[in-house]
Design a protein around this motif. Structure first.
Motif, PDB file in Angstrom:
ATOM      1  N   TYR A   1      41.197  36.791  42.547  1.00 47.77           N
ATOM      2  CA  TYR A   1      40.734  35.425  42.782  1.00 47.77           C
ATOM      3  C   TYR A   1      40.142  35.289  44.190  1.00 47.77           C
ATOM      4  CZ  TYR A   1      43.281  34.069  38.603  1.00 47.77           C
ATOM      5  OH  TYR A   1      43.723  33.961  37.314  1.00 47.77           O
ATOM      6  N   ARG A   2      39.314  34.252  44.289  1.00 50.51           N
ATOM      7  CA  ARG A   2      38.833  33.775  45.580  1.00 50.51           C
ATOM      8  C   ARG A   2      39.280  32.315  45.702  1.00 50.51           C
ATOM      9  NH1 ARG A   2      33.442  35.297  45.180  1.00 50.51           N
ATOM     10  NH2 ARG A   2      33.361  37.322  46.179  1.00 50.51           N
TER      11      ARG A   2
ATOM     12  N   TYR B   1      39.544  28.883  48.245  1.00 53.45           N
ATOM     13  CA  TYR B   1      39.110  28.177  49.461  1.00 53.45           C
ATOM     14  C   TYR B   1      39.849  26.838  49.556  1.00 53.45           C
ATOM     15  CZ  TYR B   1      35.129  31.404  49.379  1.00 53.45           C
ATOM     16  OH  TYR B   1      34.336  32.536  49.359  1.00 53.45           O
TER      17      TYR B   1
ATOM     18  N   TYR C   1      40.976  32.902  50.983  1.00 57.15           N
ATOM     19  CA  TYR C   1      41.441  34.225  50.553  1.00 57.15           C
ATOM     20  C   TYR C   1      40.415  34.809  49.582  1.00 57.15           C
ATOM     21  CZ  TYR C   1      46.167  33.986  52.518  1.00 57.15           C
ATOM     22  OH  TYR C   1      47.253  33.946  53.366  1.00 57.15           O
ATOM     23  N   ALA C   2      40.229  36.113  49.685  1.00 59.12           N
ATOM     24  CA  ALA C   2      39.363  36.837  48.744  1.00 59.12           C
ATOM     25  C   ALA C   2      39.993  38.197  48.475  1.00 59.12           C
ATOM     26  CB  ALA C   2      37.957  37.011  49.305  1.00 59.12           C
ATOM     27  N   GLU C   3      40.200  38.484  47.175  1.00 57.25           N
ATOM     28  CA  GLU C   3      40.795  39.758  46.739  1.00 57.25           C
ATOM     29  C   GLU C   3      42.137  40.020  47.438  1.00 57.25           C
ATOM     30  OE1 GLU C   3      37.857  42.729  47.444  1.00 57.25           O
ATOM     31  OE2 GLU C   3      36.526  41.979  45.853  1.00 57.25           O
TER      32      GLU C   3
ATOM     33  N   SER D   1      31.647  35.664  39.713  1.00 58.85           N
ATOM     34  CA  SER D   1      32.818  34.785  39.820  1.00 58.85           C
ATOM     35  C   SER D   1      32.598  33.529  38.994  1.00 58.85           C
ATOM     36  CB  SER D   1      33.087  34.413  41.275  1.00 58.85           C
ATOM     37  OG  SER D   1      31.975  33.735  41.830  1.00 58.85           O
TER      38      SER D   1
END
Length: 313
Positions: A63-64, A66, A78-80, A129
């Protein structure tokens, strides 16, 4: 024509079903809106819920996420599974749950007040995404005002009333709240002054009221904030250290008093003159007899002359 009676109940049933769906939609929408407002006080720990929860079969790496404020300011991202962005103002004050994606803020500040948005994207193997949700949530930050402080200053005083300037003050609250006053439980209207550095700063408030106190009264000042009220009461006393002005006597009394005084002075004057004459008459008579005796003594004796003449014969 024979089908109309049967059609009428069906039409009414459809209308009732439609009305019920509308009511249910309104209730569900109201419930959703209620869940998207979070209240917290300054200094507390608060969690802002996200619109998506990661299932147990997946992890944050897929997930990403924000978290942003006012749709322009990124609070946390967060990203990965890795943190890729964090706002400086939220440094060491924010964390995010790895499953429910809740944004935790601690301690809460006044500047944290406002709308937030949780944007969740699901990463696929093709690196494309899909936005799963981007629903907002509003943080409503409050700060308790201090207990009101009442002061009273006497500006003028008389036997009938006492003029006072009554002030009620409280500080350190947010947002602006309701401040009220009462005299013996009767509401009064006064001048209120709010002081704050900005719209997102703590407020200080002062209320001022001019009163003519003719008797002892109880003054109460209350400030209501976030559904809670704080009150302070003070007994305002009418001062009694005044001297009543002398009432002038009636005109008849003044005239009678003047006549009595004049008669008294005349009596004293006449008495003084009478006494002076009486004393003078008594003093003059002895003086006249003494003078006559002296004159008699200085006359020559008659018998001496007669004897001389006889002897010469």
């Amino acid at each position: 024509m024979a089908c109309l009676p049967a059609a009428l109940p069906a039409l009414a049933l459809r209308r009732w079903l439609g009305l019920g769906l509308v009511v249910l939609l309104c209730l569900s929408l109201g419930y959703a809106l209620e869940k998207k407002v979070v209240k917290s006080k300054v200094g507390e720990n608060v969690g802002l819920p996200c619109c998506h929860e990661i299932p147990s079969s997946e992890s944050l790496h897929n997930y990403r996420v924000y978290w942003q404020k006012n749709t322009t300011e990124v609070v946390l991202a967060y990203a990965e599974g890795k943190k890729i962005c964090k706002h400086k103002r939220y440094e060491n004050r924010t964390e995010m749950g790895t499953r429910n994606l809740t944004l935790w803020i601690s301690p809460v500040e006044i500047l944290d007040n406002g709308p937030y948005q949780c944007v969740v994207q699901h990463l696929r193997f093709s690196q494309n995404s899909i936005v799963l949700c981007d629903e907002p949530v509003t943080l409503f930050v409050t700060a308790d005002f201090s207990k009101p402080n009442i002061t009273a200053e006497v500006s003028a005083n008389s036997c009938e009333s006492t003029e006072m300037v009554v002030r009620c003050s409280s500080h350190g609250g947010f947002p602006k709240s309701t401040i009220s006053g009462a005299l013996n439980n009767i509401s009064v209207v006064w001048n209120v002054t709010w002081v704050s550095e900005s719209s997102l700063s703590l407020y200080n408030v002062t209320g001022e009221l001019w009163l003519n106190v003719t008797e002892d009264v109880i003054f109460t000042c209350s400030i209501e904030n976030n559904g809670f009220a704080k009150s302070t009461s003070l007994l305002l006393k009418k001062t009694n250290d005044c001297v009543a002005p002398a009432v002038p006597p009636p005109y008849n009394v003044i005239a009678a008093s003047s006549i009595i005084i004049v008669v008294f002075l005349l009596a004293i004057t006449l008495a003084a003159r009478y006494l002076a004459r009486h004393v003078c008459s008594h003093c003059c008579k002895p003086q006249d007899s003494v003078e006559e005796g002296v004159k008699e003594c200085m006359k020559p004796p008659v018998s001496y002359k007669v004897t001389s003449e006889t002897s010469s014969l």
